[in-house]
Structures are given as C-alpha cells and as structure tokens.
Scaffold this motif. Structure first.
Motif, mmCIF file in Angstrom:
data_model
loop_
_atom_site.group_PDB
_atom_site.id
_atom_site.type_symbol
_atom_site.label_atom_id
_atom_site.label_comp_id
_atom_site.label_asym_id
_atom_site.label_seq_id
_atom_site.Cartn_x
_atom_site.Cartn_y
_atom_site.Cartn_z
ATOM 1 N N VAL A 159 5.319 -0.573 4.781
ATOM 2 C CA VAL A 159 5.473 -1.825 3.606
ATOM 3 C C VAL A 159 4.197 -2.064 2.981
ATOM 4 O O VAL A 159 3.073 -1.998 3.826
ATOM 5 C CB VAL A 159 6.028 -2.974 4.498
ATOM 6 C CG1 VAL A 159 5.055 -3.423 5.767
ATOM 7 C CG2 VAL A 159 6.455 -4.232 3.818
ATOM 8 N N ARG A 160 4.400 -2.388 1.813
ATOM 9 C CA ARG A 160 3.223 -2.716 0.976
ATOM 10 C C ARG A 160 3.147 -4.162 0.398
ATOM 11 O O ARG A 160 4.230 -4.438 -0.238
ATOM 12 C CB ARG A 160 2.902 -1.527 -0.333
ATOM 13 C CG ARG A 160 2.203 -0.293 0.383
ATOM 14 C CD ARG A 160 2.194 0.687 -0.673
ATOM 15 N NE ARG A 160 3.412 1.194 -0.799
ATOM 16 C CZ ARG A 160 4.036 2.491 -0.328
ATOM 17 N NH1 ARG A 160 3.319 2.956 0.743
ATOM 18 N NH2 ARG A 160 5.101 2.874 -0.547
ATOM 19 N N LEU A 185 1.000 -1.291 5.588
ATOM 20 C CA LEU A 185 1.189 -1.382 6.893
ATOM 21 C C LEU A 185 2.330 -0.340 7.517
ATOM 22 O O LEU A 185 3.305 -0.410 6.732
ATOM 23 C CB LEU A 185 1.468 -2.869 7.447
ATOM 24 C CG LEU A 185 0.314 -3.805 7.125
ATOM 25 C CD1 LEU A 185 0.785 -5.255 7.063
ATOM 26 C CD2 LEU A 185 -0.722 -3.503 8.301
ATOM 27 N N PRO A 186 2.197 -0.044 8.403
ATOM 28 C CA PRO A 186 3.388 1.129 9.100
ATOM 29 C C PRO A 186 4.511 0.307 9.758
ATOM 30 O O PRO A 186 4.332 -0.797 10.312
ATOM 31 C CB PRO A 186 2.607 1.720 10.317
ATOM 32 C CG PRO A 186 1.527 0.953 10.739
ATOM 33 C CD PRO A 186 1.233 0.117 9.412
ATOM 34 N N ILE A 187 5.583 0.515 9.251
ATOM 35 C CA ILE A 187 6.886 -0.176 9.945
ATOM 36 C C ILE A 187 6.870 0.274 11.321
ATOM 37 O O ILE A 187 6.943 1.574 11.481
ATOM 38 C CB ILE A 187 8.195 0.157 9.103
ATOM 39 C CG1 ILE A 187 8.005 -0.390 7.597
ATOM 40 C CG2 ILE A 187 9.404 -0.387 9.653
ATOM 41 C CD1 ILE A 187 9.051 0.117 6.559
ATOM 42 N N SER A 188 7.105 -0.546 12.237
ATOM 43 C CA SER A 188 7.179 -0.317 13.671
ATOM 44 C C SER A 188 8.808 0.230 13.944
ATOM 45 O O SER A 188 9.623 -0.091 13.117
ATOM 46 C CB SER A 188 6.648 -1.388 14.611
ATOM 47 O OG SER A 188 7.968 -2.213 14.579
ATOM 48 N N GLU A 230 -6.743 -2.410 9.193
ATOM 49 C CA GLU A 230 -6.960 -1.129 9.893
ATOM 50 C C GLU A 230 -6.480 -1.192 11.360
ATOM 51 O O GLU A 230 -5.888 -0.236 12.020
ATOM 52 C CB GLU A 230 -8.585 -0.750 9.696
ATOM 53 C CG GLU A 230 -8.705 0.702 10.109
ATOM 54 C CD GLU A 230 -10.216 1.095 10.003
ATOM 55 O OE1 GLU A 230 -10.887 0.555 10.432
ATOM 56 O OE2 GLU A 230 -10.387 2.219 9.305
ATOM 57 N N ASN A 231 -6.700 -2.476 11.975
ATOM 58 C CA ASN A 231 -6.446 -2.253 13.331
ATOM 59 C C ASN A 231 -5.164 -2.504 13.548
ATOM 60 O O ASN A 231 -4.636 -2.275 14.736
ATOM 61 C CB ASN A 231 -7.015 -3.933 13.829
ATOM 62 C CG ASN A 231 -7.155 -3.963 15.526
ATOM 63 O OD1 ASN A 231 -7.341 -3.004 16.067
ATOM 64 N ND2 ASN A 231 -6.884 -5.217 15.929
ATOM 65 N N MET A 232 -4.437 -2.893 12.600
ATOM 66 C CA MET A 232 -2.941 -2.923 12.615
ATOM 67 C C MET A 232 -2.305 -1.588 12.423
ATOM 68 O O MET A 232 -1.279 -1.453 12.154
ATOM 69 C CB MET A 232 -2.344 -3.895 11.772
ATOM 70 C CG MET A 232 -2.529 -5.389 12.566
ATOM 71 S SD MET A 232 -2.423 -6.692 11.211
ATOM 72 C CE MET A 232 -0.516 -6.828 10.874
ATOM 73 N N GLY A 233 -3.013 -0.552 11.870
ATOM 74 C CA GLY A 233 -2.670 0.962 11.784
ATOM 75 C C GLY A 233 -2.451 0.984 10.190
ATOM 76 O O GLY A 233 -1.864 1.893 9.911
#
Ligand code: ADP
Length: 908
Positions: free
Chosen positions: A839-840, A905-908, A884-887
């Motif tokens: 998601v951006r 951010l990456p979608i979990s 960055e810490n959130m991947g």
C-alpha cells in the motif's frame, strides 16, 4: 624208394615172401595157420607175442574170436572166400591195445595160411595226416572268420572258436591271454569252459607277469614237465595245464591256456603252435586295427573339439593338405582337403601372411620348426579376430621327408590375453600414476622382507627395491613412527591384515605420510607366505587435516571469544550449540545450551514470525537477517539483530541453522527515545494547531451558551431551541474530547509488538490533528481516501507521526512560499493506492519542491534548511527509520508542483 614204399610193395605181394619154415630165424609179421573152417591152428611170427594168445591154448578158436568187433564183421564165411583180396584185420592185443594188420590168405595144403604185417604205424600216420589236414582247415577257417568279421562281433566270434577248439580236443577250459598294452602284464582276453568243467579263468582276468618266465618257443605241458614254476600254479592251481605260445616279431604276444588238460592227444607241438597262431595272429591284428580306429576317432574328436587339425605341406606341387576337421574349423567344409598353398595363405590376415609364408619356407628349406600365431582374414570386421597357432616340423629324412603340422584355434586365449594385457597395461598405468605403491613382502622366518614394489615407488619416493630392502626399510621410517611400523608387522602376522599410518623418508630426505594397508597370504597349511599391501601417500591429506584441526581450533576460539552471539539450532529452534555471550544473555552455562529451545524466549507471535522467516530460507537464498525481540530473564525486552544461515542437505531440506546475533536493545531504545522526542517535538509544533482545534469547539459552545442565555433572559426559551443548542454543545464537547484523546494516544510510547491496522486510520488520525489548522492557514487539502480496506503490520501512531512530519514539512514549504507570493494558493494532496503486495500513501504539495542537490541528504539526521531553533532536522530521518522498521520504504521525488513523498508499506 622210401622205406614206406618197400613196406607197401611187400604188403601188396609184389615182393617175394620169406620162406615160412626157416628154423631159427624169427618170421616177420604174423602167420596164422587156419583150418578150412577158419579156426586157428597155430600162430607164429614176431607179432605173435603182442596178441592175447593165452586164451587160445588147445582150443582152436575161430579166427573171429581173436579180432576186434569191427574186423570180425569183415570176415564172413570160410578162408576160401577170403582169397585174392587184401585183408585188414585188427587183433585184440595182449594188453588190451589193438594190433592193426594187413595181409592175404593162401592155401597151404588143406590148411590155410594167413600172412599179415603190422600196419599200425601206417594207419597212425594217415590218421595224423588227416588230423593235420582237418586242423589246418579249421585253423584257416577260424583265421578267415576272424579276419572278416566286424570289429564289434570280434569277441563273440573269437569265443566261438575257443569253444570249437575245446570241444574238438575235449579240453574242459580254454582261454587266450594277451599282453596288456597298459602295464605289460597278461590278461585273459576270452575264455570258454565246458558246462561241467571248473571255471579256471574269467574274461578280463589279470594274470600279471606270471607267464613271462615261461619258455615261449614251445608248448608247455605242466603234466610233462610238472614245472616247479610257482607262478603257473597261480594260473592253473592243482589242475593239469597246457600252454601254447604265439610269437610275433616282438616276442610272445599271446598264450593259449588249456586246462585241466595235458595236450598230448592226437596233436603235436607244431600243430598246436600253428593252431594258436591261426587264431591269435588275426585276433591281434584285428585288435590293433581296432585300437588304431579308436585312436583315429579320438584324434578326430579331439581335433574337432579343439578347433584344430593337421596339415601337410606338399612342396613338390606347392599344395597343402588339410585335415577335414581343420577345413571345418576354417569354415571351408565344402573345399577340397588338398589345395594350393597360395589359396590357403589367402585365409591368413595380411598382417601375418608374409611372416607365415617366410616361416613355411624356412621349414622346407632349413627344416626349422615352425611355431607362430596368426590371425585369420575375416569379413565380419566387428568381431574379435580369429587367432590360430600354426606349428609344423619335418618328419623323416632324405627323400622320405614330410612337412607336417597343425593349426589350433587360440582365439579365446589370445583375445583374453590381449584383453588381460590391455587391462594390465591400464592397471600398471594407473598404479604408476597414482600416489600409491603396491608391494609384496615375503615371509622369512617370522620377518617380512620386501620382495616387490610397483613402478610407482620410484616417482613417489625415489627408492628402488634394492634400496628399500629388509635391512634398510626400518631406517627409512621416521624415528617417531618406527614402533608403529613394528607393531604393524606384528599385527599383520597375528591377525592377517592391518591398516597403519607412518612416515617414510624419500630419497630427498623428505618424509611422506603413508597409509599402509596390507593382507597376509597363507599357504594350504595356513603358514604365512607373503604379505600384499598398498602404500597410499596421504601426506597432503594428513597435513590438510592438521591444518583443518588448527583452523578449527582458531575458529573455535574466535567463536568462543566473539562478543557476538553465535549459535547453531535445528529448524524446530532447538539449540545444538551456543557460545558464551549467548549463554550469558540466556543466563545459563554454555554447556547447557544444547537442547534448549530458542522459542522459549519469544512471545508466541515473535516465535511464529521467526519460524516463518526460517521456513523461507532455501539453498539459493540461505541467509536472512531480522531484528527479533526476546523476553530475556530479568529484562524488560531485548532486541537482537539476528542473521541466520541455513544449512541444507542434498535434497535441499533445511538441516540446521547457523546464526550470529548482536544485541540491538540499546540502539533500539535510543531510537525509540529519538522517535519519542521527535514526537514531542511534533506535538509542540502542533500546539498552535491544537489550540485552534480546541478553541474552535469552545467558541462554538460559548456562542451557543451566550445565545441561550439571551433567549432565557428574553423569556422565550423554547424547549426545541434549548435542545438544539445543547446538542450542538455536546457535539463540540465530543469533538474536543476526540482531539485530546488522540493527543494522549499519540503522546504515548509505541507498543512493543507490531499490530495489524488499516493505514487509512493513520491518515484520518493525522487529518484530525492537523486538518483544521491547515485549513485555517489557507492550505487546501485534497484527500483521496483508499477504496479498499487493507491491513498492514506496525504501529499506527508511528505511521501517523510520519504523515504528520510530511504534512508539517509541506505546510512549512507552502507558507514560506506564500510569504513571498501572497497570491499563491497552496494545497496538499494525500492519496492512497495499493497493489497485491503493497500500500502506498502519497503526500504531495505545490510548494516548489526540494533543491535537487539536497534530495540525497534530506533523510540524514539533523539535516535542515530551516533557521536555527525552527528546524530540528530529525523529522524525515526518524520517519525513514519508522517506515523501514515496519518493512516499508520512504522515498521522495520532485513532482510537477512540488515535493512528492511516498510511504510504501507491505500488506500483511
Ligand atoms: P526539519 O523540518 O526540522 O528541517 P526535516 O528532516 O523534517 O527537518 O526536513 C529536512 C529538510 O527537508 C527541510 O529542512 C526542508 O529543507 C526539506 N523538506 C522537507 N519536506 C519538504 C517539502 N515538502 N518541500 C520542500 N522542502 C522540504
């Protein structure tokens, strides 16, 4: 004139008879005086005494009474009837014998005078001649039959003859003994025994050499000779025996044995010899023939079996004659046995043809024996070549010389030989080029003496067998290893095999580590004969092993003394090794680490995430690094930067993980503090905005209250009116409460664990804090909300902080621009987009962007373009760390109107 003729002349009355009455002179023959009736009146003459005359006396018996029965019948009537004819009269002898006489009768006054002569000899002679004739005929017959009968019937026919012999001469047992070719002894070839006779011999019975001592020139009668030859006793026992030899050019070849019999009836020795020769000679020749045939058969069979056959060279006609078997084995069945030499040579492979031709020539010209191996010319090339051994020699001398030889198929042997030679050569090559030496040590009185080394000894060690002998070998072994070598020899002799390792000096004086493997070979009695063994040069391997050991030691020290945590664990997180630093963190001795489970110090979520991450390791991508958090004994939280490297087996299955870790807790803590202080700074930053946010509802409420109080003062306070005002106040109170609540939440420290949340939550939160303030400053907000709800993992307050930072920076840029250009209409656009994995969130403004030269640096801590006391330079740096810490990733670019930030951010 023979004496026989004289006698016959007299008998036939041609000679004048002697006077009857001649006193004093004995009358020859027999004179019988008869009366007219034929009665005997008197007898005179030399033969008288032989007659049984005592019975006559004064009786005057008829002549008939003195005669044998047959003769008595011959004289019928009276003496007058007997005149003018020869009278053959057989008288009864005094001793019972018969006296054969012949004579005539003549008148003598009124008496008759009978004059007779003894013709016994004559008769006997004639009988003998007849016998001989018969014997001869019989012998011829037997000979003939033996000569013509088939070989298979030969024993039968011969046995028949023995039977007729026996029956004719009334011999109870007859047998023929022949010399046995094998052992020069005598053996019964055939025997016949009358049914009532004792069986003296059996066919095939071995008589030994007992007959050799007997004189083989004449028949031998045991009765006549009563030979004291004890050996003959073993043949005849107590019975009478008669032996007839048969001699050929070699000496006695057969014995005719008769028994119990004395051989003296009717036949003399010569006849016996002839008779025996008549049966034995053809028999022996037939037996020789039979042996010859058998031998020929055997030869043929042998030639056929061996793929061999004879040949004979006929130099006069340039021809060669080949045995039928050889033609067959050369696949020339239809060809003639006699063929031109050149044609035969055509069969030979061109490579060998000339050599063979020249050797044949040597054989003919020089008599040099021929022995060579040749290949045959073959049309089917894919087969192995056919090899023949050709051997030849000269027989005879002078004109009777013959050139004879044989050809033998040796393809099997030859091809095997070639293969073996090739294999041998390969093996030799292999041994010579390998770092191995094959050796043989001979067992001598309990010691092992080197007897052979393969060629590789010289290149490997520089020694020869002579230099490496029993006396010197021990001295070549490294002094420290000598005991080991002696023990190796003892063990080899004791147990039959040994494996040892020692150093041996080469010619240059360098020592080689040799791996020695030997086996003891024993003879049939179990006594040691020799030892066969192998020296393998393992110097490099041994040194390498030594180095590995040393480097392992160094690594061990490195691992032990490293400040980093180093461990190995299985995919189920069970530790197999851990160094001291790790043990110190986990508060247990290093020795107790193996078996403990790493997951024990993780929360369930952490553990799941950890196992999932390890599960993603593969042989292609075996390394993964992450920050993990643990709940260590006695500590609040530990953050470790943890690098894992998977170890995989051949099937690609994860076997073990090697990990190196570094305690990141302090860094993490200061980072958190930094984030926190940045947050506080943001809060401070927003104080004006917040005051406005809270003032706004307060103003609305005051207005409502003033209005209500005014209405109440006028006295027209309607219920509806009051209700509406109070509801408005309530709404405003809720609004203020929301702002305060949110600030409280925002001001708190972040959770330890990341939580899943919808990013639009953060966008809303940010707008709730900043929205009014921005609008109040004349900045237009262009918000495009996300169309779909997604979940990401992290801390919602931290993402909010990032967005606040971005919007505050945008606001600053916009406001400073409007200061210079009052007509400028600032806006900030926020919009979300997503694909399957990310998601951006885009934050864009129309503030003119960032100097391209500074783009690289704006994420650096403490980088700011703002005046001292205004900018901290931490906003973007901290934001970068948070994302960055959130991947995820925080990036910037200059858009058409101004800076354009992207939070991915990456979608979990
Ligand atoms: P600070 O805001 O305290 O200066 P930041 O790390 O937040 O620290 O920002 C660093 C610098 O990046 C700012 O000083 C500014 O020069 C530049 N910058 C950030 N955002 C923008 C923007 N939207 N437009 C132009 N410049 C920007």
């Amino acid at each position: 004139m023979t004496s026989g003729d004289k006698l016959f002349g007299r008998l036939l009355g041609r000679a004048s008879a002697p006077p009857l009455d001649m006193p004093g002179v004995p009358l020859p023959g027999l004179h019988v005086q008869l009366d007219a009736r034929g009665h005997v009146l008197g007898i005179r003459g030399t033969l008288r005494s032989q007659l049984a005359t005592h019975a006559i006396g004064e009786r005057r018996p008829p002549l008939r009474e003195l005669l044998c029965a047959d003769s008595a019948l011959d004289i019928e009537g009276s003496p007058a009837d007997w005149q003018h004819q020869n009278l053959d009269l057989d008288f009864l002898g005094a001793t019972g014998q018969v006296l054969h006489t012949r004579g005539w009768i003549e008148p003598d006054g009124d008496e008759w005078s009978l004059r007779l002569q003894d013709v016994g000899d004559l008769l006997a002679g004639r009988q003998l001649a007849q016998h001989r004739e018969q014997n001869h005929q019989l012998a011829c017959q037997m000979s003939e039959q033996l000569r013509v009968c088939s070989l298979t019937r030969l024993p039968e026919v011969f046995n028949e003859h023995l039977r007729s012999l026996a029956q004719r001469w009334h011999i109870p047992c007859v047998a023929l003994a022949l010399l046995d070719d094998e052992d020069r002894g005598w053996r019964i070839y055939s025997q016949y025994a009358a049914h009532d006779a004792p069986a003296l011999w059996q066919a095939g019975q071995y008589l030994g050499i007992s007959l050799d001592s007997v004189n083989g020139n004449v028949p031998l009668s045991l009765a006549r000779e009563r030979s004291d030859n004890p050996r003959l006793h073993s043949i005849f026992g107590d019975a009478d025996g008669f032996l007839v030899p048969y001699r050929d050019s070699q000496g006695v070849a057969a014995w005719l044995l008769c028994g119990p019999y004395n051989g003296q009836q009717h036949t003399n020795d010569r006849d016996w010899l002839n008779l025996t020769a008549a049966v034995a000679a053809p028999l022996l020749s037939r037996l020789r023939e039979q042996r010859y045939h058998q031998q020929l058969d055997r030869m043929e069979a042998l030639q056929g079996l061996l793929g061999t056959g004879w040949w004979e060279l006929l130099p006069a006609t340039h021809e060669i004659q080949l045995a039928p078997q050889l033609l067959h084995s050369l696949s020339l069945e239809d060809g003639p046995t006699l063929q031109p030499l050149s044609q035969w040579l055509e069969l030979i492979h061109p490579a060998d043809r000339q050599a063979l031709d020249s050797r044949l020539h040597d054989l003919q010209a020089l008599g040099k024996p021929l022995l060579t191996s040749v290949r045959l010319q073959r049309t089917d090339a894919e087969h192995h070549p056919l090899w023949y051994r050709v051997q030849g020699q000269v027989l005879g001398v002078g004109d009777s010389r013959r050139w004879i030889g044989f050809m033998l198929d040796i393809s099997d042997i030859k091809n095997q030989q070639l293969q073996a030679a090739a294999a041998h050569a390969r093996l030799d090559n292999l041994i010579a080029s390998s770092p191995a030496v094959i050796y043989v040590q001979r067992y001598v009185d309990g010691a092992l003496h080197p007897a052979f080394f393969s060629d590789s000894l010289l290149p490997l060690l520089g020694w020869t067998l002579a230099e490496c002998n029993h006396d010197s070998l021990a001295s070549l072994i490294h002094p420290e290893d000598r005991d080991r070598y002696f023990e190796r020899s003892r063990q080899l002799l004791r147990e039959g095999s040994v494996r040892s390792r020692y150093r041996l000096r080469d010619k240059q004086g360098h020592y080689h580590w040799l791996l020695d493997e030997a086996k003891l070979l024993r003879d049939d009695l179990g006594l040691p004969v020799e030892a066969v063994g192998l020296w393998l040069d393992v110097t490099e391997a041994t040194l390498a092993a030594e180095q590995i050991k040393q480097s392992e030691e160094r690594y061990r020290i490195l691992v032990e003394d490293s400040p980093a945590m180093i461990c190995r664990y299985r995919p189920d997180l069970t530790l197999t090794f851990g160094n001291t630093p790790l043990a110190n963190y986990l508060e247990c001795p290093p020795a107790e680490l193996p078996g403990l489970n790493l997951g024990h110090w993780m929360s369930q979520e952490q553990r799941q995430a950890f196992v999932q991450r390890i599960g993603q390791l593969s042989a292609e991508f075996p390394v993964s690094t992450a920050e993990i958090s643990l709940e260590l004994p006695g500590r609040e939280h530990a953050w470790w930067v943890w690098s894992d490297r998977g170890v995989f087996d051949e099937q690609g299955t994860l076997v073990e993980v090697q990990a190196v870790g570094r305690d990141n807790t302090e860094v993490r803590r200061s980072q958190n503090q930094l984030t926190q202080s940045a947050k506080m700074a943001t809060l401070g930053e927003m104080a004006t905005g917040l005051a406005h946010e809270i003032n706004q509802p307060l103003n609305v409420m005051r207005m409502a209250i003033v209005n209500v109080l005014k209405r109440l003062g006028n006295g027209d306070a309607q219920i509806d009116y009051l209700t509406e005002k109070l509801q408005r106040i309530d709404t405003q109170v809720q609004r203020a409460t929301r702002v305060v609540d949110h600030m409280r939440v925002f001001g708190r420290r972040s959770e330890i664990e990341q939580q899943p949340f919808d990013p639009s939550q953060a966008v809303e939160g940010t707008l709730s804090l900043l929205g009014e303030g921005l609008r109040g400053k004349g900045v237009e907000l262009r918000i495009t909300p996300a169309d779909v709800q997604v979940q990401i993992k992290g801390y919602v307050d931290q993402l909010e902080q990032v967005l606040i930072n971005l919007m505050v920076n945008a606001r600053d840029a916009l406001l400073s621009k409007r200061e210079k250009h009052p007509e400028f209409r600032p806006w900030i656009a926020v919009h979300c987009e997503q694909d399957s994995r990310h998601v951006r969130i885009w934050v864009e403004d129309n503030g003119g962007g960032i100097d391209p030269r500074l783009l690289e640096r704006i994420f650096e801590p403490f980088f700011t373009t703002k005046p001292i006391g205004v900018g901290t330079g931490l906003g973007l740096s901290v934001s970068y760390g948070i994302v960055e810490n959130m991947g995820g990733r925080l990036s910037v670019a200059n858009g058409e109107h101004g800076a354009k930030f992207c939070v991915e951010l990456p979608i979990s």
